[in-house]
Design a protein around this motif. Sequence first.
Motif, mmCIF file in Angstrom:
data_model
loop_
_atom_site.group_PDB
_atom_site.id
_atom_site.type_symbol
_atom_site.label_atom_id
_atom_site.label_comp_id
_atom_site.label_asym_id
_atom_site.label_seq_id
_atom_site.Cartn_x
_atom_site.Cartn_y
_atom_site.Cartn_z
ATOM 1 N N ASP A 156 0.861 -1.187 0.000
ATOM 2 C CA ASP A 156 0.000 0.000 0.000
ATOM 3 C C ASP A 156 0.895 1.233 0.000
ATOM 4 O O ASP A 156 1.376 1.674 1.047
ATOM 5 N N VAL A 157 1.127 1.787 -1.179
ATOM 6 C CA VAL A 157 2.040 2.923 -1.317
ATOM 7 C C VAL A 157 1.523 4.138 -0.571
ATOM 8 O O VAL A 157 2.277 4.864 0.097
ATOM 9 N N ALA A 158 0.220 4.396 -0.652
ATOM 10 C CA ALA A 158 -0.361 5.554 0.025
ATOM 11 C C ALA A 158 -0.174 5.466 1.534
ATOM 12 O O ALA A 158 0.130 6.468 2.200
ATOM 13 N N ALA A 159 -0.338 4.259 2.085
ATOM 14 C CA ALA A 159 -0.152 4.074 3.521
ATOM 15 C C ALA A 159 1.298 4.332 3.921
ATOM 16 O O ALA A 159 1.565 4.914 4.985
ATOM 17 N N LEU A 160 2.217 3.933 3.072
ATOM 18 C CA LEU A 160 3.637 4.197 3.344
ATOM 19 C C LEU A 160 3.924 5.689 3.337
ATOM 20 O O LEU A 160 4.547 6.223 4.271
ATOM 21 N N GLU A 161 3.465 6.354 2.318
ATOM 22 C CA GLU A 161 3.728 7.797 2.199
ATOM 23 C C GLU A 161 3.137 8.569 3.379
ATOM 24 O O GLU A 161 3.702 9.569 3.831
ATOM 25 N N ALA A 162 2.030 8.069 3.930
ATOM 26 C CA ALA A 162 1.345 8.769 5.017
ATOM 27 C C ALA A 162 2.104 8.715 6.338
ATOM 28 O O ALA A 162 1.887 9.569 7.213
ATOM 29 N N VAL A 163 2.985 7.725 6.521
ATOM 30 C CA VAL A 163 3.685 7.600 7.802
ATOM 31 C C VAL A 163 5.134 8.079 7.749
ATOM 32 O O VAL A 163 5.837 8.040 8.762
ATOM 33 N N ILE A 164 5.567 8.538 6.614
ATOM 34 C CA ILE A 164 6.948 9.016 6.491
ATOM 35 C C ILE A 164 7.065 10.420 7.066
ATOM 36 O O ILE A 164 6.327 11.330 6.686
ATOM 37 N N ASP A 165 7.992 10.577 8.010
ATOM 38 C CA ASP A 165 8.301 11.908 8.538
ATOM 39 C C ASP A 165 9.772 11.935 8.948
ATOM 40 O O ASP A 165 10.518 10.974 8.704
ATOM 41 N N ASP A 166 10.185 12.990 9.615
ATOM 42 C CA ASP A 166 11.595 13.174 9.950
ATOM 43 C C ASP A 166 12.072 12.282 11.092
ATOM 44 O O ASP A 166 13.263 12.276 11.425
ATOM 45 N N GLU A 167 11.151 11.528 11.704
ATOM 46 C CA GLU A 167 11.534 10.647 12.807
ATOM 47 C C GLU A 167 11.824 9.217 12.362
ATOM 48 O O GLU A 167 12.246 8.394 13.175
ATOM 49 N N VAL A 168 11.617 8.936 11.082
ATOM 50 C CA VAL A 168 11.770 7.561 10.608
ATOM 51 C C VAL A 168 13.242 7.231 10.389
ATOM 52 O O VAL A 168 13.937 7.902 9.628
ATOM 53 N N ALA A 169 13.689 6.172 11.066
ATOM 54 C CA ALA A 169 15.064 5.709 10.902
ATOM 55 C C ALA A 169 15.197 4.736 9.742
ATOM 56 O O ALA A 169 16.173 4.790 8.985
ATOM 57 N N ALA A 170 14.201 3.829 9.598
ATOM 58 C CA ALA A 170 14.338 2.760 8.611
ATOM 59 C C ALA A 170 12.986 2.198 8.215
ATOM 60 O O ALA A 170 11.993 2.337 8.930
ATOM 61 N N ILE A 171 12.974 1.552 7.072
ATOM 62 C CA ILE A 171 11.864 0.723 6.615
ATOM 63 C C ILE A 171 12.371 -0.714 6.616
ATOM 64 O O ILE A 171 13.466 -0.989 6.106
ATOM 65 N N MET A 172 11.600 -1.624 7.192
ATOM 66 C CA MET A 172 12.024 -3.015 7.352
ATOM 67 C C MET A 172 11.002 -3.940 6.701
ATOM 68 O O MET A 172 9.801 -3.828 6.973
ATOM 69 N N LEU A 173 11.459 -4.846 5.842
ATOM 70 C CA LEU A 173 10.500 -5.678 5.106
ATOM 71 C C LEU A 173 11.104 -6.991 4.642
ATOM 72 O O LEU A 173 12.319 -7.158 4.619
ATOM 73 N N GLU A 174 10.230 -7.905 4.264
ATOM 74 C CA GLU A 174 10.576 -9.121 3.543
ATOM 75 C C GLU A 174 10.135 -8.942 2.087
ATOM 76 O O GLU A 174 9.035 -8.456 1.831
ATOM 77 N N VAL A 175 10.961 -9.346 1.150
ATOM 78 C CA VAL A 175 10.598 -9.264 -0.263
ATOM 79 C C VAL A 175 9.444 -10.217 -0.565
ATOM 80 O O VAL A 175 8.550 -9.912 -1.350
ATOM 81 N N ILE A 176 9.452 -11.377 0.078
ATOM 82 C CA ILE A 176 8.320 -12.296 0.065
ATOM 83 C C ILE A 176 8.026 -12.645 1.513
ATOM 84 O O ILE A 176 8.906 -13.150 2.225
ATOM 85 N N ASP A 195 12.582 5.215 -3.727
ATOM 86 C CA ASP A 195 12.552 6.671 -3.882
ATOM 87 C C ASP A 195 12.543 7.372 -2.528
ATOM 88 O O ASP A 195 13.278 8.346 -2.314
ATOM 89 N N ILE A 196 11.715 6.883 -1.620
ATOM 90 C CA ILE A 196 11.592 7.522 -0.308
ATOM 91 C C ILE A 196 12.896 7.427 0.478
ATOM 92 O O ILE A 196 13.349 8.403 1.086
ATOM 93 N N CYS A 197 13.516 6.252 0.471
ATOM 94 C CA CYS A 197 14.774 6.089 1.205
ATOM 95 C C CYS A 197 15.858 7.000 0.653
ATOM 96 O O CYS A 197 16.636 7.596 1.406
ATOM 97 N N SER A 198 15.898 7.137 -0.661
ATOM 98 C CA SER A 198 16.891 8.007 -1.288
ATOM 99 C C SER A 198 16.637 9.473 -0.973
ATOM 100 O O SER A 198 17.563 10.218 -0.631
ATOM 101 N N GLU A 199 15.391 9.888 -1.055
ATOM 102 C CA GLU A 199 15.055 11.296 -0.855
ATOM 103 C C GLU A 199 15.143 11.724 0.607
ATOM 104 O O GLU A 199 15.546 12.856 0.913
ATOM 105 N N LYS A 200 14.789 10.832 1.523
ATOM 106 C CA LYS A 200 14.687 11.185 2.938
ATOM 107 C C LYS A 200 15.868 10.715 3.782
ATOM 108 O O LYS A 200 15.922 11.012 4.986
ATOM 109 N N GLY A 201 16.795 9.987 3.198
ATOM 110 C CA GLY A 201 17.917 9.474 3.969
ATOM 111 C C GLY A 201 17.513 8.400 4.962
ATOM 112 O O GLY A 201 18.120 8.244 6.027
ATOM 113 N N ILE A 202 16.482 7.638 4.620
ATOM 114 C CA ILE A 202 15.978 6.563 5.472
ATOM 115 C C ILE A 202 16.676 5.255 5.093
ATOM 116 O O ILE A 202 16.863 4.962 3.907
ATOM 117 N N LEU A 203 17.068 4.490 6.091
ATOM 118 C CA LEU A 203 17.717 3.210 5.837
ATOM 119 C C LEU A 203 16.693 2.149 5.439
ATOM 120 O O LEU A 203 15.553 2.174 5.907
#
Length: 376
Positions: A156-176, A195-203
């Motif tokens: 859910d791309v929209a849900a991801l974009e909605a929780v991104i702010d300056d306090e986010v250290a990382a996004i953690m996921l499984e590819v499957i 795109d988000i990790c590159s633009e926001k400096g998120i790991l």
Amino acid sequence: MSSLFKNYGRRPVHLVSGKGTIVTDETGKEYLDFTSGIAVLSLGHAHPAIVEAIQKQAEKLWHTSNLFESPEQEKLAATLEKDTHLAHAFFCNSGAEANEAAIKLARKHTQKHVIITFEKSFHGRTFGAMSATGQEKIRQGFGPLLETFKTIPFNDVAALEAVIDDEVAAIMLEVIQGEGGVNQISPELAQAITDICSEKGILLIVDEVQTGIGRTGTRYAYEQTVLKPDIMTLAKGLGGGFPIGAMLGTSALYETFGPGTHGTTFGGNPLAVSVAQTVLNHVFNPTFLTNVNEKSTYFKEKLAASLPNHTIVGSGLLLGIVCAEDVAPYVNLAEQAGLLLVSAGPNVIRLLPPLTVTNEEIDQAVAILANILNSN
């Protein structure tokens, strides 16, 4: 009453030996093992090369503290990192430990505390890894968890974009998502994360505990996407049955994990490293990976032909059969017929044969599955 805690829903089968894909119980009954110890036995049971590696190393050195240099760990790390953008490794004993290390590294490096994870994910049962896991059944009953994980719907791309702010250290996921239903990341979410990790400096932390080491047909599942993890975690198939985990990271993170920041008594011990190196010598061979993909194609074609009313999902030899109903009864019926399976969530039969499985063994498994599923 058992002398063991009842935290496992054990099946009434006592396995005593195994060779390749075949295991035998105490009564002498044989089974096709399409669980592989839950994606662990990359080369099957009692592979001669692994047996030899354990025997040779056991005669030399079983354990030494990580206070001392380890050329063997250096070699294993270099093999894992070869032809990737990752540069450094930390060895531990399990996937949960690897994910705990990843969480610590991300928070310490960024000096931020929020980590975004996804519903139906599974990252382990230790406290930090459990907090990261997006399944209520895993978390239930343990009181307040770590508050700085935000869990959102998968793909859910929209849900991801909605929780991104300056306090986010990382996004953690499984590819499957193996435990969560054999759910694959969509190209849209993978691109949005990139795109988000590159633009926001998120790991970006990619959990390859179940999907790594050839399980999905490439060395790592992320290689089939646009994702480029800053941190990657491994376990399961890395040791081919011997306990070992690993966390890999980029050179930019090197200074963050200095002496005293993290450690483990048994992680990367000589026996574990010897076995893992042997596994990689086989699995990372391009011909071996080609064979995994060929078997995957064969398996999926056979399943599709034999189960026309079911959807087949997954990649490599991490496959799932999607059912409209609870699959637990089917898993039990398959066991009775000589095929060991495991579910992925309530409605998916997960198929995890050794990467060395033969086409003949695949045929036998498909025949059992077809007989069970087409009769119900």
